[in-house]
Design an enzyme around this catalytic site. Sequence first.
Site, PDB file in Angstrom:
ATOM      1  N   ASP A  31       0.859  -1.190   0.000  1.00  0.00           N
ATOM      2  CA  ASP A  31       0.000   0.000   0.000  1.00  0.00           C
ATOM      3  C   ASP A  31       0.894   1.238   0.000  1.00  0.00           C
ATOM      4  O   ASP A  31       1.925   1.248   0.691  1.00  0.00           O
ATOM      5  CB  ASP A  31      -0.900   0.005   1.245  1.00  0.00           C
ATOM      6  CG  ASP A  31      -2.161   0.826   1.064  1.00  0.00           C
ATOM      7  OD1 ASP A  31      -2.044   2.049   0.818  1.00  0.00           O
ATOM      8  OD2 ASP A  31      -3.268   0.264   1.150  1.00  0.00           O
ATOM      9  N   ASN A  32       0.520   2.250  -0.760  1.00  0.00           N
ATOM     10  CA  ASN A  32       1.315   3.484  -0.727  1.00  0.00           C
ATOM     11  C   ASN A  32       0.774   4.480   0.298  1.00  0.00           C
ATOM     12  O   ASN A  32       1.333   5.580   0.461  1.00  0.00           O
ATOM     13  CB  ASN A  32       1.404   4.128  -2.113  1.00  0.00           C
ATOM     14  CG  ASN A  32       0.081   4.653  -2.620  1.00  0.00           C
ATOM     15  OD1 ASN A  32      -0.940   4.628  -1.918  1.00  0.00           O
ATOM     16  ND2 ASN A  32       0.076   5.153  -3.844  1.00  0.00           N
ATOM     17  N   ILE A  58       2.165   0.560  -6.930  1.00  0.00           N
ATOM     18  CA  ILE A  58       2.041  -0.408  -8.025  1.00  0.00           C
ATOM     19  C   ILE A  58       2.585   0.146  -9.346  1.00  0.00           C
ATOM     20  O   ILE A  58       2.720  -0.599 -10.316  1.00  0.00           O
ATOM     21  CB  ILE A  58       0.588  -0.868  -8.212  1.00  0.00           C
ATOM     22  CG1 ILE A  58      -0.355   0.320  -8.425  1.00  0.00           C
ATOM     23  CG2 ILE A  58       0.147  -1.726  -7.033  1.00  0.00           C
ATOM     24  CD1 ILE A  58      -1.777  -0.052  -8.771  1.00  0.00           C
ATOM     25  N   LEU A  78      -6.443  -4.611  -5.135  1.00  0.00           N
ATOM     26  CA  LEU A  78      -7.414  -3.598  -4.726  1.00  0.00           C
ATOM     27  C   LEU A  78      -6.861  -2.179  -4.815  1.00  0.00           C
ATOM     28  O   LEU A  78      -7.625  -1.212  -4.695  1.00  0.00           O
ATOM     29  CB  LEU A  78      -7.894  -3.856  -3.290  1.00  0.00           C
ATOM     30  CG  LEU A  78      -8.955  -4.927  -3.047  1.00  0.00           C
ATOM     31  CD1 LEU A  78      -8.479  -6.315  -3.462  1.00  0.00           C
ATOM     32  CD2 LEU A  78      -9.372  -4.942  -1.582  1.00  0.00           C
ATOM     33  N   ALA A  80      -5.920   1.332  -5.889  1.00  0.00           N
ATOM     34  CA  ALA A  80      -6.523   2.144  -6.958  1.00  0.00           C
ATOM     35  C   ALA A  80      -6.801   3.549  -6.445  1.00  0.00           C
ATOM     36  O   ALA A  80      -6.897   3.788  -5.236  1.00  0.00           O
ATOM     37  CB  ALA A  80      -7.836   1.524  -7.432  1.00  0.00           C
ATOM     38  N   TYR A 146     -12.728   7.652 -13.763  1.00  0.00           N
ATOM     39  CA  TYR A 146     -12.570   6.533 -12.830  1.00  0.00           C
ATOM     40  C   TYR A 146     -13.181   5.270 -13.421  1.00  0.00           C
ATOM     41  O   TYR A 146     -12.523   4.218 -13.494  1.00  0.00           O
ATOM     42  CB  TYR A 146     -13.229   6.871 -11.493  1.00  0.00           C
ATOM     43  CG  TYR A 146     -13.402   5.688 -10.570  1.00  0.00           C
ATOM     44  CD1 TYR A 146     -12.297   5.000 -10.080  1.00  0.00           C
ATOM     45  CD2 TYR A 146     -14.671   5.258 -10.184  1.00  0.00           C
ATOM     46  CE1 TYR A 146     -12.456   3.904  -9.232  1.00  0.00           C
ATOM     47  CE2 TYR A 146     -14.840   4.176  -9.336  1.00  0.00           C
ATOM     48  CZ  TYR A 146     -13.733   3.506  -8.863  1.00  0.00           C
ATOM     49  OH  TYR A 146     -13.891   2.426  -8.026  1.00  0.00           O
ATOM     50  N   LYS A 150     -11.160   1.909 -14.846  1.00  0.00           N
ATOM     51  CA  LYS A 150     -11.459   0.571 -14.339  1.00  0.00           C
ATOM     52  C   LYS A 150     -11.885  -0.365 -15.471  1.00  0.00           C
ATOM     53  O   LYS A 150     -11.482  -1.537 -15.513  1.00  0.00           O
ATOM     54  CB  LYS A 150     -12.556   0.648 -13.274  1.00  0.00           C
ATOM     55  CG  LYS A 150     -12.088   1.125 -11.914  1.00  0.00           C
ATOM     56  CD  LYS A 150     -11.188   0.105 -11.245  1.00  0.00           C
ATOM     57  CE  LYS A 150     -10.942   0.417  -9.787  1.00  0.00           C
ATOM     58  NZ  LYS A 150     -10.068  -0.586  -9.133  1.00  0.00           N
ATOM     59  N   ASN A 175     -21.921  -0.502  -3.927  1.00  0.00           N
ATOM     60  CA  ASN A 175     -21.448   0.524  -2.986  1.00  0.00           C
ATOM     61  C   ASN A 175     -21.220  -0.055  -1.595  1.00  0.00           C
ATOM     62  O   ASN A 175     -22.174  -0.378  -0.888  1.00  0.00           O
ATOM     63  CB  ASN A 175     -22.452   1.672  -2.939  1.00  0.00           C
ATOM     64  CG  ASN A 175     -22.688   2.257  -4.320  1.00  0.00           C
ATOM     65  OD1 ASN A 175     -23.603   1.809  -5.024  1.00  0.00           O
ATOM     66  ND2 ASN A 175     -21.879   3.210  -4.716  1.00  0.00           N
ATOM     67  N   VAL A 189     -21.025   7.663   1.146  1.00  0.00           N
ATOM     68  CA  VAL A 189     -22.162   8.456   1.590  1.00  0.00           C
ATOM     69  C   VAL A 189     -22.634   8.036   2.983  1.00  0.00           C
ATOM     70  O   VAL A 189     -23.003   8.886   3.807  1.00  0.00           O
ATOM     71  CB  VAL A 189     -23.312   8.370   0.557  1.00  0.00           C
ATOM     72  CG1 VAL A 189     -23.818   6.932   0.397  1.00  0.00           C
ATOM     73  CG2 VAL A 189     -24.455   9.290   0.938  1.00  0.00           C
TER      74      VAL A 189
END
Length: 314
Positions: A31-32, A58, A78, A80, A146, A150, A175, A189
């Site tokens: 993970d960054n 990545i 995952l 992104a 986005y 994808k 979601n 949300v």
Amino acid sequence: MRALVTGGAGFIGRSVVKQLLRDGHDVWVLDNFSNGREVNLEEFAGHPHLQDVLKGDIKDRTLLTDLFQHRFDVCYHLAASINVQDSIDDPQTTFENDTIGTFNVLEEAKKHQVKTVFMSTCMVYDRALNDDGIRETHPTKPASPYAGSKLAAEHMVLSYFFAYGLPTVVIRPFNTYGPFQKTGGEGGVVAIFIKRKLAGEDLYIYGDGTQTRDLLYVEDCAHFVVQSGYSDRANGQIINAGLGQDVSINHLAKMIVRDESRIKHVEHIHPQSEIARLLCNNDKAKQLLNWEPQVGLAEGLRRTEDWIQATSLL
């Protein structure tokens, strides 16, 4: 198994890591921390099966080449850029992370024949047309960079299955919400509404609020993600996951705040990217993975509110 989770410190990623550890697998996390948080993984510190948590990107091909020397059995990809509004304002960053970054992961996976589960999004779809919901064959409509990034990455993922025989799966969760989701502008949300409710603030809805969402609790989502990696029947497939029920944003706000005077409507920032109705048909996940959601919306909202209230996020 030996599993790599890219984006494993993110909201959904940490639940995937938790499920894999619970199932007894050795797990590496990459993970960054641009969106994920180290605190999300604190509860796993010292776990005998958590092999490493690496800070890295990545887009770094050298890092990925070294990392894949661990000979993973599966990569849950995952990592992104996930913000629709950010992608409209800065499409290059989203494309480089979501499409080029995915290509980099695929290249390393191909070298070592590592099964790759790619997390896409329901945002690639056009709106649901009826109560049967959105199946995997439903028309796509990338209304934001986005979604476009994808969708481009999805095609690359599937091309590695057909061209090279690499076991790959494209998953499209709807979601997702729940504990550990950020409660600021980049959060979902549900988390934003609950935080504002608990802070005594008004809830703001973009547009008229009739747009609907199919809300999937994060533990159910993580179980779906992990099962996609376990199942050979999923290879070469696109698979949805959702609750199978949609709720309007207006009704969601009422469920959360229970005081209509605190609900305000504001002009939509990017109305062109709005999807009027998102409703998942999850039949394929049930058939291929024997998966179905366990947590209903009311229970999921209660658990999420309890978590936000118990943290220092307010």
